[in-house]
Design a protein around this motif. Structure first.
Motif, PDB file in Angstrom:
ATOM      1  N   LEU A 161       0.830  -1.211   0.000  1.00 36.29           N
ATOM      2  CA  LEU A 161       0.000   0.000   0.000  1.00 36.29           C
ATOM      3  C   LEU A 161       0.858   1.251   0.000  1.00 36.29           C
ATOM      4  O   LEU A 161       0.569   2.225  -0.716  1.00 36.29           O
ATOM      5  CB  LEU A 161      -0.923   0.008   1.219  1.00 36.29           C
ATOM      6  CG  LEU A 161      -2.066  -1.002   1.240  1.00 36.29           C
ATOM      7  CD1 LEU A 161      -2.824  -0.908   2.561  1.00 36.29           C
ATOM      8  CD2 LEU A 161      -3.006  -0.774   0.060  1.00 36.29           C
ATOM      9  N   THR A 202       0.581   3.579  -3.228  1.00 40.25           N
ATOM     10  CA  THR A 202       0.029   4.919  -3.044  1.00 40.25           C
ATOM     11  C   THR A 202       1.034   5.992  -3.447  1.00 40.25           C
ATOM     12  O   THR A 202       0.690   6.948  -4.157  1.00 40.25           O
ATOM     13  CB  THR A 202      -0.392   5.126  -1.573  1.00 40.25           C
ATOM     14  OG1 THR A 202      -1.385   4.160  -1.227  1.00 40.25           O
ATOM     15  CG2 THR A 202      -0.954   6.523  -1.367  1.00 40.25           C
ATOM     16  N   ARG A 235       1.589   5.847  -7.400  1.00 41.55           N
ATOM     17  CA  ARG A 235       0.473   6.392  -8.173  1.00 41.55           C
ATOM     18  C   ARG A 235       0.370   7.901  -7.999  1.00 41.55           C
ATOM     19  O   ARG A 235       0.076   8.643  -8.950  1.00 41.55           O
ATOM     20  CB  ARG A 235      -0.833   5.704  -7.749  1.00 41.55           C
ATOM     21  CG  ARG A 235      -0.951   4.272  -8.237  1.00 41.55           C
ATOM     22  CD  ARG A 235      -2.326   3.693  -7.962  1.00 41.55           C
ATOM     23  NE  ARG A 235      -2.570   3.503  -6.541  1.00 41.55           N
ATOM     24  CZ  ARG A 235      -2.292   2.391  -5.878  1.00 41.55           C
ATOM     25  NH1 ARG A 235      -1.741   1.359  -6.493  1.00 41.55           N
ATOM     26  NH2 ARG A 235      -2.569   2.280  -4.584  1.00 41.55           N
ATOM     27  N   GLY A 236       0.606   8.369  -6.784  1.00 44.18           N
ATOM     28  CA  GLY A 236       0.552   9.803  -6.537  1.00 44.18           C
ATOM     29  C   GLY A 236       1.618  10.556  -7.313  1.00 44.18           C
ATOM     30  O   GLY A 236       1.358  11.624  -7.894  1.00 44.18           O
TER      31      GLY A 236
END
Length: 258
Positions: free
Chosen positions: A240, A244, A247-248
């Motif tokens: 995660l 996260t 992708r950010g």
């Protein structure tokens, strides 16, 4: 020479809160990074993560050189698998889907040497016993094993008091996602009914003198669990964190192309 002290078990017995994280990436490189990140404990996940026997061995070897305590989650509460994980050197086991006192009692026998249990004796091949170099391992190992069971459905909750009465179970972990699904709220562990069940369970576990645990990646739920008495709290997962952040970062720069 006795078996090494289990610092995680001692911390729970002393009433301390231990913050942890899940490991789903089966590589020594990222495992070592996570081991130095500052968490008290890390779950080597053999249930939903791709951590097989050899990957678990590698993770245990790597984490031995870091401050983080390894917790091995077995795929199922099987006597043979548990024996293998203990011989690899795991001192703390997390067992999923425990639904009865009978299951819990068998797990206690699985992690205990004879004459009180059924753990196999094989010190020469056992990393846990230092390959026969820890002379008193067999006589002292049981006291350092920490057994954590997962209660994560309605059947488990119905049997919670009986499970808590089993001597040798040191902590009970409430699985929010599976519990939510079993209660008819798939992918919504924050549903009020699920939250009420979770917090009630944590309170009962703590009142019974056992350590309550949970995985929560949302601060409101994490804080509520801590207020209810949770002691070993996982607050994230390596996949995660990486996903996260990746992708950010990608979205940030893709947006600049107009």
């Amino acid at each position: 020479m006795p078996a090494p002290i289990n610092p995680f078990k001692k911390a729970l017995a002393d009433g301390e809160i231990q913050f942890g994280c899940w490991l789903g990436i089966p590589t020594g490189f990222t495992t070592e990074l996570m081991g130095h990140a500052g968490f008290d404990w890390l779950v080597i996940d053999g249930e939903h993560g791709p951590q097989d026997y050899r990957a678990t061995l590698n993770a245990l070897q790597v984490l031995a050189g870091t401050p983080a305590h390894p917790v091995v989650r077995v795929p199922v509460g099987d006597t043979v698998i548990i024996k293998q994980m203990l011989d690899l050197g795991a001192q703390t086991l997390l067992v999923p889907m425990v639904e009865s006192a009978a299951q819990a009692e068998q797990l206690v026998r699985d992690v205990t040497y004879p004459p009180h249990g059924v753990r196999g004796v094989g010190f020469a091949l056992s990393r846990a016993a230092g390959f026969s170099t820890i002379a008193d391992y067999g006589k002292t190992a049981d006291a350092q094993i920490c057994l954590l069971v997962q209660v994560e459905n309605r059947a488990g909750l119905a049997a919670l008091d009986e499970i808590l009465a089993v001597e040798g179970v040191h902590g009970v972990f409430i699985g929010p996602s599976d519990l939510a699904a079993d209660m008819g709220h798939m992918s919504n562990p924050e549903h009020p009914d699920v939250q009420a069940a979770i917090m009630d369970a944590i309170t009962r576990i703590r009142a019974a003198g056992k350590a309550p645990g949970i995985l929560s990646t949302r601060d409101p739920m994490t804080n509520a669990a801590l207020e209810a008495g949770a002691q070993f709290v996982a607050v994230g997962a390596d996949v995660l964190l990486l996903g996260t952040a990746a992708r950010g970062l990608a979205a940030k720069w893709q947006a600049t192309r107009g």
